[in-house]
Design an enzyme around this catalytic site. Structure first.
Site, PDB file in Angstrom:
ATOM      1  CG  ASN A  95      -6.776  -1.744  -0.726  1.00 24.46           C
ATOM      2  OD1 ASN A  95      -5.922  -1.232  -1.442  1.00 24.46           O
ATOM      3  ND2 ASN A  95      -6.517  -2.199   0.485  1.00 24.46           N
ATOM      4  CG  HIS A 115      -3.744   2.812   0.926  1.00 19.26           C
ATOM      5  ND1 HIS A 115      -3.907   2.416  -0.385  1.00 19.26           N
ATOM      6  CD2 HIS A 115      -3.952   1.713   1.691  1.00 19.26           C
ATOM      7  CE1 HIS A 115      -4.190   1.125  -0.401  1.00 19.26           C
ATOM      8  NE2 HIS A 115      -4.224   0.677   0.841  1.00 19.26           N
ATOM      9  CB  CYS A 133      -0.915   0.019   1.218  1.00 12.08           C
ATOM     10  SG  CYS A 133      -1.722  -1.557   1.457  1.00 12.08           S
TER      11      CYS A 133
HETATM   12  O1  UT7 Z   1      -4.571  -1.925   2.278  1.00  8.91           O
HETATM   13  C1  UT7 Z   1      -4.015  -2.491   3.393  1.00  8.91           C
HETATM   14  C2  UT7 Z   1      -4.538  -1.940   4.647  1.00  8.91           C
HETATM   15  N1  UT7 Z   1      -5.761  -2.596   4.995  1.00  8.91           N
HETATM   16  C3  UT7 Z   1      -6.562  -2.060   5.867  1.00  8.91           C
HETATM   17  O2  UT7 Z   1      -6.289  -0.995   6.345  1.00  8.91           O
HETATM   18  C4  UT7 Z   1      -7.785  -2.833   6.280  1.00  8.91           C
HETATM   19  C5  UT7 Z   1      -8.034  -2.639   7.733  1.00  8.91           C
HETATM   20  N2  UT7 Z   1      -9.157  -3.421   8.253  1.00  8.91           N
HETATM   21  C6  UT7 Z   1     -10.424  -3.210   7.895  1.00  8.91           C
HETATM   22  O3  UT7 Z   1     -10.697  -2.348   7.082  1.00  8.91           O
HETATM   23  C7  UT7 Z   1     -11.521  -4.017   8.572  1.00  8.91           C
HETATM   24  O4  UT7 Z   1     -10.946  -4.763   9.629  1.00  8.91           O
HETATM   25  C8  UT7 Z   1     -12.291  -4.962   7.611  1.00  8.91           C
HETATM   26  C9  UT7 Z   1     -13.184  -4.131   6.706  1.00  8.91           C
HETATM   27  C10 UT7 Z   1     -11.307  -5.745   6.791  1.00  8.91           C
HETATM   28  C11 UT7 Z   1     -13.182  -5.926   8.392  1.00  8.91           C
HETATM   29  O5  UT7 Z   1     -14.090  -5.219   9.212  1.00  8.91           O
HETATM   30  P1  UT7 Z   1     -14.268  -5.620  10.749  1.00  8.91           P
HETATM   31  O6  UT7 Z   1     -15.299  -4.763  11.277  1.00  8.91           O
HETATM   32  O7  UT7 Z   1     -12.911  -5.548  11.383  1.00  8.91           O
HETATM   33  O8  UT7 Z   1     -14.806  -7.107  10.650  1.00  8.91           O
HETATM   34  P2  UT7 Z   1     -14.217  -8.466  11.257  1.00  8.91           P
HETATM   35  O9  UT7 Z   1     -13.076  -8.923  10.426  1.00  8.91           O
HETATM   36  O10 UT7 Z   1     -13.980  -8.324  12.719  1.00  8.91           O
HETATM   37  O11 UT7 Z   1     -15.427  -9.437  11.023  1.00  8.91           O
HETATM   38  C12 UT7 Z   1     -16.691  -9.213  11.640  1.00  8.91           C
HETATM   39  C13 UT7 Z   1     -17.649 -10.279  11.197  1.00  8.91           C
HETATM   40  C14 UT7 Z   1     -17.102 -11.699  11.365  1.00  8.91           C
HETATM   41  O12 UT7 Z   1     -18.179 -12.530  11.771  1.00  8.91           O
HETATM   42  P3  UT7 Z   1     -18.399 -12.913  13.325  1.00  8.91           P
HETATM   43  O13 UT7 Z   1     -17.131 -13.613  13.724  1.00  8.91           O
HETATM   44  O14 UT7 Z   1     -18.582 -11.614  14.028  1.00  8.91           O
HETATM   45  O15 UT7 Z   1     -19.592 -13.775  13.274  1.00  8.91           O
HETATM   46  C15 UT7 Z   1     -16.674 -12.090   9.978  1.00  8.91           C
HETATM   47  O16 UT7 Z   1     -16.705 -13.475   9.772  1.00  8.91           O
HETATM   48  O17 UT7 Z   1     -17.941 -10.156   9.799  1.00  8.91           O
HETATM   49  C16 UT7 Z   1     -17.708 -11.404   9.128  1.00  8.91           C
HETATM   50  N3  UT7 Z   1     -17.241 -11.119   7.785  1.00  8.91           N
HETATM   51  C17 UT7 Z   1     -18.059 -10.948   6.730  1.00  8.91           C
HETATM   52  N4  UT7 Z   1     -19.396 -10.991   6.631  1.00  8.91           N
HETATM   53  C18 UT7 Z   1     -19.927 -10.737   5.417  1.00  8.91           C
HETATM   54  C19 UT7 Z   1     -15.961 -10.969   7.353  1.00  8.91           C
HETATM   55  N5  UT7 Z   1     -15.947 -10.692   6.044  1.00  8.91           N
HETATM   56  C20 UT7 Z   1     -17.233 -10.671   5.632  1.00  8.91           C
HETATM   57  C21 UT7 Z   1     -17.842 -10.434   4.395  1.00  8.91           C
HETATM   58  N6  UT7 Z   1     -19.190 -10.481   4.335  1.00  8.91           N
HETATM   59  N7  UT7 Z   1     -17.144 -10.143   3.287  1.00  8.91           N
END
Ligand code: UT7
Length: 331
Positions: A288, A258, A113
């Site tokens: 992204n 980014h 990134c």
């Molecule tokens: O470019 C490099 C830099 N990258 C970043 O800066 C990304 C930084 N991180 C993020 O933007 C966020 O952490 C994400 C958008 C990637 C994820 O959001 P989050 O609020 O942190 O979600 P999570 O990973 O904690 O997941 C929450 C829930 C989980 O279910 P449970 O365990 O709560 O039942 C996941 O399994 O959402 C579920 N989940 C999804 N549900 C529907 C994960 N991915 C998906 C999906 N669709 N695509």
């Protein structure tokens, strides 16, 4: 004394639009989840046979055209990508060939990134020493061929898109309008928080059927960890750039972060009290695009008149490595 100036910007995204509703058909996800957590509405995916150097070529052509420069006038090419066409050689040499540039140096940068800002910084140093006068800097990614487009990979797969952005950096003796500074950082202890493990030269063989079955050739991310660090490092990087140049937050005309998550960018802007209209985001349309995200946004902002002569533009990145970086530019 030589300084670096951006002479032209350009970008290219492949024509195939993939909406969140299209993603719903591939995996257990929803438009609401993606939109609410990331701000992404759609992204672009390449068609089969189109590689990073092809995307880079189209973006480079735009940037060269706007700079009024022919490929043969270039002294050096830098291409940032985490998704090169092949394991080796890098994609920069492929771009050199496709452009029909002279047999100039062509460098691949692997800083994810932050790859574009790292590359801009390299270009800036070469120009300041007087070694080169015209450098093409490109960020390009083809993510769609390397993500797990099933429910297993949904946390990462919904985030990424394909595209390329480019700038031509030229030498100027003018004091005012130039790249004022670049600052680069890394913290490799977090390398495995966002990575693709295989194929890797640490393994012999580098890729096995078992690894493929386990999905170890797909990107993995601890999203919350990355988010937490991004929320700290972005403001740090922004403040470092401003302090180094004796500017304040209110001096910024446009902030381009980014494009990893709209919520991160909104959080950063809010915490630094930067008004919404001074922050450029396009993740809604492209997802992204990693090394390409900043130069794509920069070209769009220039075309929309949000970056004008005299504008103070701050670029900042954070991502895999971890790496983070800033560039402050007086346009
Ligand atoms: O470019 C490099 C830099 N990258 C970043 O800066 C990304 C930084 N991180 C993020 O933007 C966020 O952490 C994400 C958008 C990637 C994820 O959001 P989050 O609020 O942190 O979600 P999570 O990973 O904690 O997941 C929450 C829930 C989980 O279910 P449970 O365990 O709560 O039942 C996941 O399994 O959402 C579920 N989940 C999804 N549900 C529907 C994960 N991915 C998906 C999906 N669709 N695509």
């Amino acid at each position: 004394m030589f300084h670096s100036k951006i002479l032209g910007t350009g970008f290219y995204v492949p024509p195939r639009v993939v909406t969140n509703f299209d993603m719903e058909k591939l995996m257990d996800t929803s438009n609401e989840w993606i939109l609410e957590r990331t701000g992404i509405e759609e992204r672009r995916f390449v068609d089969e046979g189109v590689g990073v150097a092809d995307l880079a070529l189209e973006a480079a052509k735009q940037a060269l055209k706007k700079a009024g420069i022919e490929p043969r006038d270039l002294d050096f090419i830098i291409l940032a990508t985490l998704s090169p066409d092949y394991t080796f050689p890098g994609s920069a040499v492929l771009l050199q060939d496709k452009l029909g540039a002279n047999t100039i140096g062509a460098l691949d940068v692997r800083n994810q990134c932050s790859g574009f800002i790292y590359s801009l910084s390299i270009a800036d140093q070469y120009i300041k020493t007087g070694h080169y006068q015209r450098i093409l800097v490109v960020g390009a990614e083809t993510h769609s061929t390397g993500i797990d487009l099933t429910t297993r990979g949904r946390d990462v797969a919904v985030l990424f898109g394909d595209g390329a952005g480019a700038v031509v950096v030229g030498s100027t003796e003018e004091e005012g309008k130039r790249i004022l500074s670049t600052h680069l950082h890394s913290e490799g202890k977090y390398a495995k928080e966002l990575w693709i493990e295989a194929p890797g030269s640490i393994y012999h063989p580098r890729l096995t059927h078992e690894m493929i079955d386990q999905g170890r050739h797909f990107p993995k991310m601890k999203g919350r960890v990355v988010f937490r660090h991004a929320a700290v490092r972005f403001p740090e990087a922004i403040n470092e750039a401003l302090e180094a140049n004796n500017y304040q937050i209110s001096d910024i005309d446009l902030l381009i972060l980014h494009q990893a998550n709209l919520r991160i960018n909104e959080f950063v802007a809010r915490s630094l009290e930067i008004p919404e209209e001074k922050v450029y985001n396009n993740i809604q349309r492209y997802g992204n695009t990693t090394a390409a995200s900043i130069p794509i946004a920069l070209d769009e902002a220039v075309e929309e008149g949000k970056v004008k002569e005299g504008s103070l533009v701050l670029l900042a990145s954070f991502g895999s490595g971890f790496t983070w970086a800033s560039a402050l530019i007086r346009w």
